[in-house]
Design a protein around this motif. Structure first.
Motif, PDB file in Angstrom:
ATOM      1  N   THR A   1      23.532  10.305   3.787  1.00 17.93           N
ATOM      2  CA  THR A   1      22.267  10.724   4.399  1.00 17.93           C
ATOM      3  C   THR A   1      21.869   9.777   5.521  1.00 17.93           C
ATOM      4  OG1 THR A   1      20.955   9.489   2.779  1.00 17.93           O
ATOM      5  CG2 THR A   1      21.423  11.819   2.284  1.00 17.93           C
ATOM      6  N   HIS A   2      22.066   8.458   5.313  1.00 18.57           N
ATOM      7  CA  HIS A   2      21.714   7.500   6.365  1.00 18.57           C
ATOM      8  C   HIS A   2      22.318   6.143   6.044  1.00 18.57           C
ATOM      9  CE1 HIS A   2      18.558   6.844   3.382  1.00 18.57           C
ATOM     10  NE2 HIS A   2      18.145   5.754   4.005  1.00 18.57           N
ATOM     11  N   ALA A   3      22.141   5.187   6.975  1.00 18.41           N
ATOM     12  CA  ALA A   3      22.904   3.944   6.912  1.00 18.41           C
ATOM     13  C   ALA A   3      22.155   2.779   6.274  1.00 18.41           C
ATOM     14  CB  ALA A   3      23.385   3.560   8.312  1.00 18.41           C
ATOM     15  N   HIS A   4      21.175   3.042   5.408  1.00 19.59           N
ATOM     16  CA  HIS A   4      20.591   1.939   4.644  1.00 19.59           C
ATOM     17  C   HIS A   4      21.559   1.524   3.534  1.00 19.59           C
ATOM     18  CE1 HIS A   4      16.156   2.519   5.956  1.00 19.59           C
ATOM     19  NE2 HIS A   4      16.697   1.488   6.576  1.00 19.59           N
ATOM     20  N   GLU A   5      21.523   0.231   3.206  1.00 22.42           N
ATOM     21  CA  GLU A   5      22.470  -0.288   2.218  1.00 22.42           C
ATOM     22  C   GLU A   5      22.348   0.407   0.861  1.00 22.42           C
ATOM     23  OE1 GLU A   5      24.979  -2.602   2.524  1.00 22.42           O
ATOM     24  OE2 GLU A   5      24.603  -2.466   4.674  1.00 22.42           O
ATOM     25  N   ASP A   6      21.127   0.834   0.499  1.00 24.85           N
ATOM     26  CA  ASP A   6      20.979   1.491  -0.806  1.00 24.85           C
ATOM     27  C   ASP A   6      21.569   2.904  -0.801  1.00 24.85           C
ATOM     28  OD1 ASP A   6      18.725   2.184   0.857  1.00 24.85           O
ATOM     29  OD2 ASP A   6      17.627   2.880  -0.898  1.00 24.85           O
ATOM     30  N   HIS A   7      22.088   3.340   0.367  1.00 17.39           N
ATOM     31  CA  HIS A   7      22.715   4.666   0.450  1.00 17.39           C
ATOM     32  C   HIS A   7      24.179   4.604   0.878  1.00 17.39           C
ATOM     33  CE1 HIS A   7      18.957   6.961  -0.144  1.00 17.39           C
ATOM     34  NE2 HIS A   7      18.456   5.791   0.220  1.00 17.39           N
ATOM     35  N   PHE A   8      24.563   3.550   1.589  1.00 16.07           N
ATOM     36  CA  PHE A   8      25.971   3.514   2.022  1.00 16.07           C
ATOM     37  C   PHE A   8      26.667   2.162   1.801  1.00 16.07           C
ATOM     38  CE2 PHE A   8      26.791   2.389   6.816  1.00 16.07           C
ATOM     39  CZ  PHE A   8      26.039   1.217   6.711  1.00 16.07           C
TER      40      PHE A   8
ATOM     41  N   GLY B   1      17.051  12.921   0.723  1.00 14.12           N
ATOM     42  CA  GLY B   1      17.331  11.563   1.198  1.00 14.12           C
ATOM     43  C   GLY B   1      16.013  10.831   1.360  1.00 14.12           C
ATOM     44  N   ASP B   2      15.993   9.794   2.200  1.00 18.51           N
ATOM     45  CA  ASP B   2      14.753   9.043   2.443  1.00 18.51           C
ATOM     46  C   ASP B   2      14.061   9.659   3.653  1.00 18.51           C
ATOM     47  OD1 ASP B   2      15.864   7.498   0.502  1.00 18.51           O
ATOM     48  OD2 ASP B   2      15.938   5.644   1.675  1.00 18.51           O
ATOM     49  N   TRP B   3      12.759   9.801   3.562  1.00 19.90           N
ATOM     50  CA  TRP B   3      12.085  10.504   4.660  1.00 19.90           C
ATOM     51  C   TRP B   3      10.603  10.197   4.657  1.00 19.90           C
ATOM     52  CZ3 TRP B   3       8.250  14.328   3.768  1.00 19.90           C
ATOM     53  CH2 TRP B   3       8.035  14.620   2.392  1.00 19.90           C
TER      54      TRP B   3
ATOM     55  N   ALA C   1      12.262  11.901   9.719  1.00 18.53           N
ATOM     56  CA  ALA C   1      11.811  10.585  10.186  1.00 18.53           C
ATOM     57  C   ALA C   1      11.984   9.601   9.025  1.00 18.53           C
ATOM     58  CB  ALA C   1      10.352  10.652  10.615  1.00 18.53           C
ATOM     59  N   HIS C   2      12.356   8.376   9.338  1.00 14.82           N
ATOM     60  CA  HIS C   2      12.517   7.322   8.323  1.00 14.82           C
ATOM     61  C   HIS C   2      12.473   6.001   9.064  1.00 14.82           C
ATOM     62  CE1 HIS C   2      13.641   5.468   4.615  1.00 14.82           C
ATOM     63  NE2 HIS C   2      14.921   5.307   4.869  1.00 14.82           N
ATOM     64  N   SER C   3      13.047   4.954   8.541  1.00 10.26           N
ATOM     65  CA  SER C   3      12.969   3.648   9.184  1.00 10.26           C
ATOM     66  C   SER C   3      14.313   3.184   9.724  1.00 10.26           C
ATOM     67  CB  SER C   3      12.404   2.641   8.188  1.00 10.26           C
ATOM     68  OG  SER C   3      13.067   2.779   6.959  1.00 10.26           O
TER      69      SER C   3
HETATM   70 ZN   LIG Z   1      16.435   4.487   3.629  1.00 14.03          ZN
END
Ligand SMILES: [Zn+2]
Ligand SMILES: [Zn+2]
Length: 556
Positions: free
Chosen positions: A77-84, A167-169, A145-147
């Motif tokens: 979903t995105h490149a934050h460490e808690d996801h990838f 995902g995160d949003w 939108a996210h960070s």
């Molecule tokens: Zn995130």
């Protein structure tokens, strides 16, 4: 192959009941044969004191390894460490396709390139808003939108129903970089029909709406314009929108931006490659800092979580080769302190204040906003999508139960609260129908170790009460052939009367050995066990704590 289509199931293998380590799987088929689609493969950070020496926590993927032939791939979903963050360590066990949008793919590649010995990992890049099929799953990316750039929700269409995996949003109508959350596509999904919404619960305890990145940008601009001296800003390097806000603010204040810290350099490079740095002024490297007048510089630093080796900690301790701060300068913490890091951040904040530096955090100004939806945003999404089922994920127990309660108040009939390892049927009669193996593994140095391995538990015991090591040499008649050899590690040297602990242990070893009947002295295991107990008791009597004790009995 005919598409299996009888049953659609969902199972979280991480990220439910905790914040971090996200890994979800969707299965299509029936219990004899399912095709699996996996979403994200993240880590948790082990800041907990009860995991000494452990850097990262990863999900245990033994179930996916077993089911590897039926696993069609991962969508990130995105490149934050808690996801990838677990991809580089775990993908080699699976070697299935990975799908991601350009920024996520580029950041994964940059991370891989910076890790010696990391495997080649092929990633299929899809555009924002792209749609593709993986096995029997028809997946569509939805910009949220996210960070971080390119956070995506996924619409997963299957013959057994359609799922929105958020995902995160958040809903931010004025983000800095990305397009805003794709309301139109989400409303269209509501019209088309959505069986289940599996969604982010992080901020479900908070009322109202999350402020916009634009409001943060305005505050940072004001602070930098008014600052009498140098300004240092620290934030999560991956928040490229925030980096751009700081760059814009510096430009408005006619200051140059100096980039300090490797993680920051790396992200800016990736952002440049993927088109997120267009229109940005020339940035200066850290060695230019010393030549710029105080009112002409903004330092953009890593270390918002108090990491001891990152730029800000080194600057605060006056240990940075290029960057210094002094009385009258300003430091902006444009980030939330992740639970567990409060002490490290507090130490830096207090150190800076003691040096006469002004410190601004999200507690005294709007210099940070969360990238997760508060209650009004959660309600709005439910209104757009109108799912039949809602499953709260991405949260600790409190966040999950608040999200569930909110969903019920919104009129969702089927709210399913599950935990890692629950197998949830979405089609037909929805509910938890089974369990799948889940768990956690630790990244310990460069190795992966099982969470139930003795390593970390032993290390925790050692850190609490030290260790005593005893070596005894016995003859075949069961007599000591030499003085016992002792080592005390992490045990106090003297007791409260000033007597040496070493001598107390030595005496206990001799007395215990002498008290054993001759027949038992010939049994090395019996000797070792008796001595071990006596040593622990002797130390406990004098110290109030029992060290680990290892007794080696050699027969010569
Ligand atoms: Zn995130
Ligand atoms: Zn997350």
């Amino acid at each position: 192959m005919a598409a299996p289509q009888r049953q659609l199931v969902f199972a979280p293998l991480g990220g439910v009941g905790e914040i971090g380590m996200n890994l979800s799987i969707y299965g299509l088929g029936d219990e004899r044969r399912r095709q699996w689609l996996a979403i994200d493969l993240g880590v948790s950070f082990a800041s907990e004191e009860h995991l000494p020496g452990v850097d990262l926590i990863l999900p245990d993927i033994r179930y996916l390894v077993e089911e590897r032939k039926n696993l069609v791939g991962f969508v990130l979903t995105h490149a934050h460490e808690d996801h990838f963050g677990a991809i580089i360590d775990l993908w080699p066990k699976l070697k299935v396709p990975i799908i991601a949008t350009p920024f996520t793919a580029a950041l994964l590649e940059a991370k891989r390139a910076s890790e010696p010995g990391a495997p080649e990992i092929p990633v299929t890049v899809v555009p924002l808003g792209g749609r593709f099929t993986l096995g029997s799953f028809d997946v569509e990316m939805v910009t949220m939108a996210h960070s971080i750039p390119e956070a995506n929700a996924l619409i997963i269409r299957t013959p057994a129903g359609t799922v929105l995996h958020t995902g995160d949003w958040k809903i931010d109508p004025t983000p800095i970089l990305n397009d805003a959350t794709d309301e139109k596509k989400l409303r269209a999904l509501g019209e088309e029909g959505c069986l289940a919404l599996v969604g982010d619960s992080t901020n479900a305890v908070r009322d109202g709406r999350s402020p916009s990145e634009k409001d943060v940008a305005a505050t940072i601009t004001e602070i930098i314009k008014a600052a009498p001296g140098r300004v240092a800003v620290t934030t999560f390097a991956s928040n490229v929108g925030r980096l751009r806000s700081v760059m814009e603010a510096a430009r408005a204040a006619e200051r140059e931006v100096v980039v300090v810290g490797r993680a920051m350099d790396r992200i800016i490079q990736v952002a440049r490659e993927t088109g997120y740095m267009e229109g940005v002024q020339d940035l200066r490297s850290a060695d230019a800092y010393g030549y710029l007048p105080p009112r002409k510089v903004v330092a953009l630093c890593t270390g918002s979580q108090g990491e001891p080796r990152a730029a800000l900690a080194r600057i605060a301790e006056d240990q940075h080769p290029d960057v210094t701060l002094s009385r009258g300068d300003t430091v902006i913490f444009s980030a939330r302190t992740i639970p567990g890091n409060e002490k490290a951040v507090g130490r830096i904040v207090n150190g800076l204040i003691d040096q006469g530096i002004t410190v601004i955090t999200d507690r005294n100004a709007l210099v940070h906003v969360s990238g997760h939806p508060r209650r009004a945003e959660l309600e709005e999404l439910i209104g757009w999508v109108k799912p039949q089922i809602l499953i709260p994920v991405h949260g600790e127990a409190l966040h999950l139960s608040e999200h569930a309660a909110l969903a019920r108040r919104c009129g969702i009939k089927q709210v399913i609260q599950c935990r890692n390892g629950d197998l949830v049927q979405l089609s037909g009669q929805p509910g938890i129908i089974d369990e799948v193996p889940e768990g956690r593994i630790y990244k310990d140095g460069s190795l992966l170790v099982a969470a139930d391995a003795r390593t970390v538990a032993d290390r925790r015991r050692l850190s609490f009460a030290g260790a005593v090591s005893v070596a005894l040499a016995l003859s075949d008649k069961g007599e000591l052939v030499d003085d016992p050899s002792l080592d005390l590690i992490g045990v106090p040297e003297r007791d409260r009367d000033g007597a040496l602990m070493f001598e107390a242990v030595y005496d206990a070893v001799i007395a215990t050995f002498d008290s054993l009947p001759r027949a038992r002295r010939r049994d090395p295991d019996a000797v070792a066990e008796a001595v071990r107990r006596a040593v622990r008791a002797a130390v406990a009597e004098r110290w109030g704590k029992k060290p680990m004790c290892h007794v080696h009995v050699l027969t010569v």
